[in-house]
Motif scaffolding. Structure first.
Motif, PDB file in Angstrom:
ATOM      1  N   ILE A 345       0.673  -1.417   0.021  1.00  0.00           N
ATOM      2  CA  ILE A 345      -0.053   0.095  -0.074  1.00  0.00           C
ATOM      3  C   ILE A 345       0.804   1.391   0.086  1.00  0.00           C
ATOM      4  O   ILE A 345       1.848   1.275   0.596  1.00  0.00           O
ATOM      5  CB  ILE A 345      -0.976   0.002   1.192  1.00  0.00           C
ATOM      6  CG1 ILE A 345      -1.736   1.258   1.236  1.00  0.00           C
ATOM      7  CG2 ILE A 345      -0.193  -0.003   2.648  1.00  0.00           C
ATOM      8  CD1 ILE A 345      -3.146   1.292   2.256  1.00  0.00           C
ATOM      9  N   LYS A 346       0.402   2.295  -0.812  1.00  0.00           N
ATOM     10  CA  LYS A 346       1.503   3.516  -0.806  1.00  0.00           C
ATOM     11  C   LYS A 346       0.495   4.626  -1.023  1.00  0.00           C
ATOM     12  O   LYS A 346      -0.842   4.329  -1.451  1.00  0.00           O
ATOM     13  CB  LYS A 346       2.178   3.393  -2.112  1.00  0.00           C
ATOM     14  CG  LYS A 346       1.874   3.483  -3.280  1.00  0.00           C
ATOM     15  CD  LYS A 346       2.807   3.688  -4.411  1.00  0.00           C
ATOM     16  CE  LYS A 346       2.319   3.651  -5.705  1.00  0.00           C
ATOM     17  NZ  LYS A 346       2.923   3.838  -6.805  1.00  0.00           N
ATOM     18  N   VAL A 347       0.700   5.976  -0.582  1.00  0.00           N
ATOM     19  CA  VAL A 347      -0.105   6.932  -0.568  1.00  0.00           C
ATOM     20  C   VAL A 347       0.419   8.206  -1.305  1.00  0.00           C
ATOM     21  O   VAL A 347       1.785   8.390  -1.165  1.00  0.00           O
ATOM     22  CB  VAL A 347      -0.642   7.155   0.955  1.00  0.00           C
ATOM     23  CG1 VAL A 347       0.713   7.779   1.622  1.00  0.00           C
ATOM     24  CG2 VAL A 347      -1.427   8.539   0.925  1.00  0.00           C
ATOM     25  N   GLU A 348      -0.161   8.863  -1.897  1.00  0.00           N
ATOM     26  CA  GLU A 348       0.419  10.235  -2.607  1.00  0.00           C
ATOM     27  C   GLU A 348      -0.953  11.221  -2.005  1.00  0.00           C
ATOM     28  O   GLU A 348      -2.125  11.061  -2.127  1.00  0.00           O
ATOM     29  CB  GLU A 348       0.290  10.141  -3.998  1.00  0.00           C
ATOM     30  CG  GLU A 348       1.142   9.132  -4.685  1.00  0.00           C
ATOM     31  CD  GLU A 348       0.852   9.073  -6.012  1.00  0.00           C
ATOM     32  OE1 GLU A 348       0.845  10.006  -6.843  1.00  0.00           O
ATOM     33  OE2 GLU A 348       1.108   8.181  -6.779  1.00  0.00           O
ATOM     34  N   SER A 349      -0.471  12.353  -1.515  1.00  0.00           N
ATOM     35  CA  SER A 349      -1.202  13.380  -0.882  1.00  0.00           C
ATOM     36  C   SER A 349      -0.657  14.769  -0.801  1.00  0.00           C
ATOM     37  O   SER A 349       0.669  14.755  -0.614  1.00  0.00           O
ATOM     38  CB  SER A 349      -1.844  12.737   0.567  1.00  0.00           C
ATOM     39  OG  SER A 349      -2.738  13.470   1.006  1.00  0.00           O
ATOM     40  N   GLU A 350      -1.642  15.760  -0.915  1.00  0.00           N
ATOM     41  CA  GLU A 350      -0.870  16.989  -0.714  1.00  0.00           C
ATOM     42  C   GLU A 350      -2.166  17.899  -0.124  1.00  0.00           C
ATOM     43  O   GLU A 350      -3.344  17.699  -0.284  1.00  0.00           O
ATOM     44  CB  GLU A 350      -0.729  17.740  -1.897  1.00  0.00           C
ATOM     45  CG  GLU A 350      -0.124  19.042  -1.989  1.00  0.00           C
ATOM     46  CD  GLU A 350       0.165  19.644  -3.331  1.00  0.00           C
ATOM     47  OE1 GLU A 350       0.191  20.897  -3.322  1.00  0.00           O
ATOM     48  OE2 GLU A 350       0.056  18.852  -4.444  1.00  0.00           O
ATOM     49  N   VAL A 351      -1.759  18.275   1.039  1.00  0.00           N
ATOM     50  CA  VAL A 351      -2.580  19.214   1.902  1.00  0.00           C
ATOM     51  C   VAL A 351      -3.344  20.084   1.035  1.00  0.00           C
ATOM     52  O   VAL A 351      -3.107  20.733   0.333  1.00  0.00           O
ATOM     53  CB  VAL A 351      -1.867  19.958   3.107  1.00  0.00           C
ATOM     54  CG1 VAL A 351      -3.036  20.841   3.855  1.00  0.00           C
ATOM     55  CG2 VAL A 351      -1.379  18.926   3.968  1.00  0.00           C
ATOM     56  N   GLY A 352      -4.819  20.021   1.336  1.00  0.00           N
ATOM     57  CA  GLY A 352      -5.850  20.827   0.651  1.00  0.00           C
ATOM     58  C   GLY A 352      -6.238  20.278  -0.824  1.00  0.00           C
ATOM     59  O   GLY A 352      -7.189  20.903  -1.537  1.00  0.00           O
ATOM     60  N   LYS A 353      -5.444  19.430  -1.440  1.00  0.00           N
ATOM     61  CA  LYS A 353      -5.837  18.906  -2.775  1.00  0.00           C
ATOM     62  C   LYS A 353      -5.901  17.355  -2.886  1.00  0.00           C
ATOM     63  O   LYS A 353      -6.059  16.860  -3.985  1.00  0.00           O
ATOM     64  CB  LYS A 353      -4.364  19.109  -3.676  1.00  0.00           C
ATOM     65  CG  LYS A 353      -4.134  20.530  -3.806  1.00  0.00           C
ATOM     66  CD  LYS A 353      -2.987  20.700  -4.854  1.00  0.00           C
ATOM     67  CE  LYS A 353      -2.730  22.366  -4.925  1.00  0.00           C
ATOM     68  NZ  LYS A 353      -1.869  22.460  -5.979  1.00  0.00           N
ATOM     69  N   GLY A 354      -6.168  16.688  -1.754  1.00  0.00           N
ATOM     70  CA  GLY A 354      -6.664  15.252  -1.791  1.00  0.00           C
ATOM     71  C   GLY A 354      -5.542  14.288  -1.589  1.00  0.00           C
ATOM     72  O   GLY A 354      -4.481  14.560  -1.407  1.00  0.00           O
ATOM     73  N   THR A 355      -5.931  12.980  -1.688  1.00  0.00           N
ATOM     74  CA  THR A 355      -5.118  11.824  -1.397  1.00  0.00           C
ATOM     75  C   THR A 355      -5.484  10.672  -2.418  1.00  0.00           C
ATOM     76  O   THR A 355      -6.642  10.635  -2.672  1.00  0.00           O
ATOM     77  CB  THR A 355      -5.497  11.427   0.083  1.00  0.00           C
ATOM     78  OG1 THR A 355      -5.213  12.660   1.026  1.00  0.00           O
ATOM     79  CG2 THR A 355      -4.610  10.319   0.431  1.00  0.00           C
ATOM     80  N   ILE A 356      -4.387   9.927  -2.724  1.00  0.00           N
ATOM     81  CA  ILE A 356      -4.490   8.797  -3.259  1.00  0.00           C
ATOM     82  C   ILE A 356      -4.097   7.568  -2.509  1.00  0.00           C
ATOM     83  O   ILE A 356      -2.808   7.717  -2.407  1.00  0.00           O
ATOM     84  CB  ILE A 356      -4.193   8.962  -4.813  1.00  0.00           C
ATOM     85  CG1 ILE A 356      -4.957   9.987  -5.382  1.00  0.00           C
ATOM     86  CG2 ILE A 356      -4.127   7.472  -5.557  1.00  0.00           C
ATOM     87  CD1 ILE A 356      -4.192  10.419  -6.843  1.00  0.00           C
ATOM     88  N   PHE A 357      -4.474   6.851  -2.458  1.00  0.00           N
ATOM     89  CA  PHE A 357      -4.049   5.267  -1.910  1.00  0.00           C
ATOM     90  C   PHE A 357      -4.116   4.471  -3.143  1.00  0.00           C
ATOM     91  O   PHE A 357      -5.131   4.079  -3.633  1.00  0.00           O
ATOM     92  CB  PHE A 357      -4.981   5.009  -0.545  1.00  0.00           C
ATOM     93  CG  PHE A 357      -4.729   5.583   0.658  1.00  0.00           C
ATOM     94  CD1 PHE A 357      -3.734   5.151   1.392  1.00  0.00           C
ATOM     95  CD2 PHE A 357      -5.541   6.471   1.141  1.00  0.00           C
ATOM     96  CE1 PHE A 357      -3.532   5.628   2.594  1.00  0.00           C
ATOM     97  CE2 PHE A 357      -5.307   7.142   2.285  1.00  0.00           C
ATOM     98  CZ  PHE A 357      -4.227   6.783   3.265  1.00  0.00           C
ATOM     99  N   THR A 358      -3.154   3.580  -3.170  1.00  0.00           N
ATOM    100  CA  THR A 358      -2.828   2.700  -4.020  1.00  0.00           C
ATOM    101  C   THR A 358      -2.678   1.241  -3.361  1.00  0.00           C
ATOM    102  O   THR A 358      -1.594   1.236  -2.521  1.00  0.00           O
ATOM    103  CB  THR A 358      -1.786   2.687  -5.005  1.00  0.00           C
ATOM    104  OG1 THR A 358      -1.965   4.165  -5.830  1.00  0.00           O
ATOM    105  CG2 THR A 358      -1.756   1.798  -6.199  1.00  0.00           C
ATOM    106  N   VAL A 359      -3.546   0.090  -3.592  1.00  0.00           N
ATOM    107  CA  VAL A 359      -3.128  -0.949  -2.689  1.00  0.00           C
ATOM    108  C   VAL A 359      -2.933  -1.967  -4.046  1.00  0.00           C
ATOM    109  O   VAL A 359      -4.011  -2.190  -4.721  1.00  0.00           O
ATOM    110  CB  VAL A 359      -4.377  -1.416  -2.190  1.00  0.00           C
ATOM    111  CG1 VAL A 359      -4.251  -3.001  -1.517  1.00  0.00           C
ATOM    112  CG2 VAL A 359      -4.843  -0.267  -1.016  1.00  0.00           C
ATOM    113  N   THR A 360      -1.927  -2.793  -4.035  1.00  0.00           N
ATOM    114  CA  THR A 360      -1.496  -3.802  -4.747  1.00  0.00           C
ATOM    115  C   THR A 360      -1.761  -5.068  -4.247  1.00  0.00           C
ATOM    116  O   THR A 360      -0.966  -5.373  -3.143  1.00  0.00           O
ATOM    117  CB  THR A 360      -0.146  -3.586  -5.544  1.00  0.00           C
ATOM    118  OG1 THR A 360      -0.029  -2.427  -5.787  1.00  0.00           O
ATOM    119  CG2 THR A 360       0.066  -4.495  -6.667  1.00  0.00           C
TER     120      THR A 360
END
Length: 363
Positions: A345-360
């Motif tokens: 599992i990894k995460v990409e996120s920026e405050v105020g712009k949202g989050t993307i979790f990717t689960v493989t």
């Protein structure tokens, strides 16, 4: 034994050099000779020896016993006393510093060698015991913190239930149906929150005791995800759009359905909860050979950089959540469920712009 570093503290230079030769013959590395308490403390800091051979009578304001005490407090290095004095008073003072050995002059190579080996072994045992005590204390502290937070998070919905139930009992005959329904909804929401918390605590308890079992079964992943989306939609508020996309109409795999459900429900409900101003919540899935990718994205408040390093720790919550309620348990459960699948599992996120979790996960 050349990797074992010895510092000699002895104010008689000839004796010190003779001892150094004996130690080098035994294949120890002599990293220095000090004649006073001041030079001993300096050389300890510079050389970081494994063992110190300390004469009790040395130059300076402090004798060997007082110097050893300072060294143990500051550096935690085992000290063996080498001295010509063996009176009861000196022995008692040496014992008070919890020394690792006591050798009388003149000494033999075998005695020195044995004393060093015993001192090193005793010191290793002491370090292990200290670490065990620290670990035990950390577990105790974590359990206390765990119980304190869980107790607080259970009391909040219980208080809401108690208040609404009491008011319904006392005033329902005077209230409109809308007002009654408002309090009934509050009770229902509080019960749901309590149930979710208890379920999370139960899963964590099973995981920590090794009873959270991975039990894969044939799964039609697309249909499974569609059912999860239908389950999660009622949580969405006005302004939310919940979307599901798949690269294929049918994807088959062997997955643990209850664990996969926890992964997707937690990530999707978090995406909704932490997007208080609305926006698109999406679940995209894609098969890549023997792996399947789940991408859960939102346009919410995002995750601060300092929080992302401790994202999957129990009871940790980001600094920007404000009044949004949560236990800090969900992502810990997600990580354990992913690990049981031997996935990532990894995460990409920026405050105020949202989050993307990717689960493989492997299919």
């Amino acid at each position: 034994m050349g990797d074992i570093k010895i510092l000699i503290v002895e104010d008689e230079l000839l004796i010190a050099k003779g001892l150094a030769k004996k130690l080098e013959k035994l294949e120890y590395a002599v990293v220095g000779i000090a004649s006073s308490s001041e030079s001993a403390l300096q050389k300890v800091e510079e050389t970081q020896p494994d063992v110190i051979l300390m004469d009790i009578v040395i130059k300076g304001d402090l004798d060997g016993i007082e110097t050893a005490k300072l060294i143990q407090e500051k550096f935690d290095i085992p000290v063996i006393y080498v001295t010509a004095y063996a009176d009861d008073e000196t022995l008692e003072r040496a014992e008070e510093t919890e020394s690792y050995g006591y050798i009388l002059k003149p000494f033999k190579e075998r005695e020195v060698h044995a004393a060093i080996k015993i001192a090193l072994k005793k010191h290793q045992s002491t370090l292990k015991m200290q670490q065990s005590l620290k670990d035990a204390q950390a577990v105790t502290d974590e359990k206390s913190r765990f119980l304190s937070i869980a107790s607080h998070d259970l009391k909040t919905p219980l208080t809401a239930i108690q208040m609404s139930a009491g008011m319904l009992k006392d005033y329902s005959d005077k209230w409109t149906e809308d007002k009654k329904q408002k309090h009934l909804d509050r009770i229902q929401t509080s019960v749901s929150n309590m149930n979710n918390l208890l379920e999370e605590l139960l899963i964590l308890s099973r995981a920590e005791s090794g009873k959270l079992i991975f039990n894969p079964e044939p799964t039609q992943v697309v249909a499974f995800c569609q059912s999860i989306i239908e389950e999660i939609k009622p949580l969405a508020q006005a302004g939310h759009r919940v979307l599901f996309m798949s690269s294929q109409e049918v994807i088959h795999g062997n997955l643990d359905k209850p664990l996969l459900r926890h992964i997707l429900i937690n990530l999707l409900s978090n995406a909704i909860k932490y997007s208080p101003n609305g926006g698109t919540i999406s679940l995209k899935i894609h098969q890549d050979g023997q792996f399947i990718w789940f991408e859960i994205a939102d346009e919410g408040i995002g995750l601060p950089i300092d929080y992302q390093a401790k994202l999957f720790q129990q009871f940790e919550r980001a600094s920007n959540v404000g009044n949004i309620k949560g236990t800090g348990l969900g992502l810990s459960i997600v990580k354990q469920a992913v690990d049981l699948h031997q996935g990532q599992i990894k995460v990409e996120s920026e405050v105020g712009k949202g989050t993307i979790f990717t689960v493989t996960l492997p299919l």
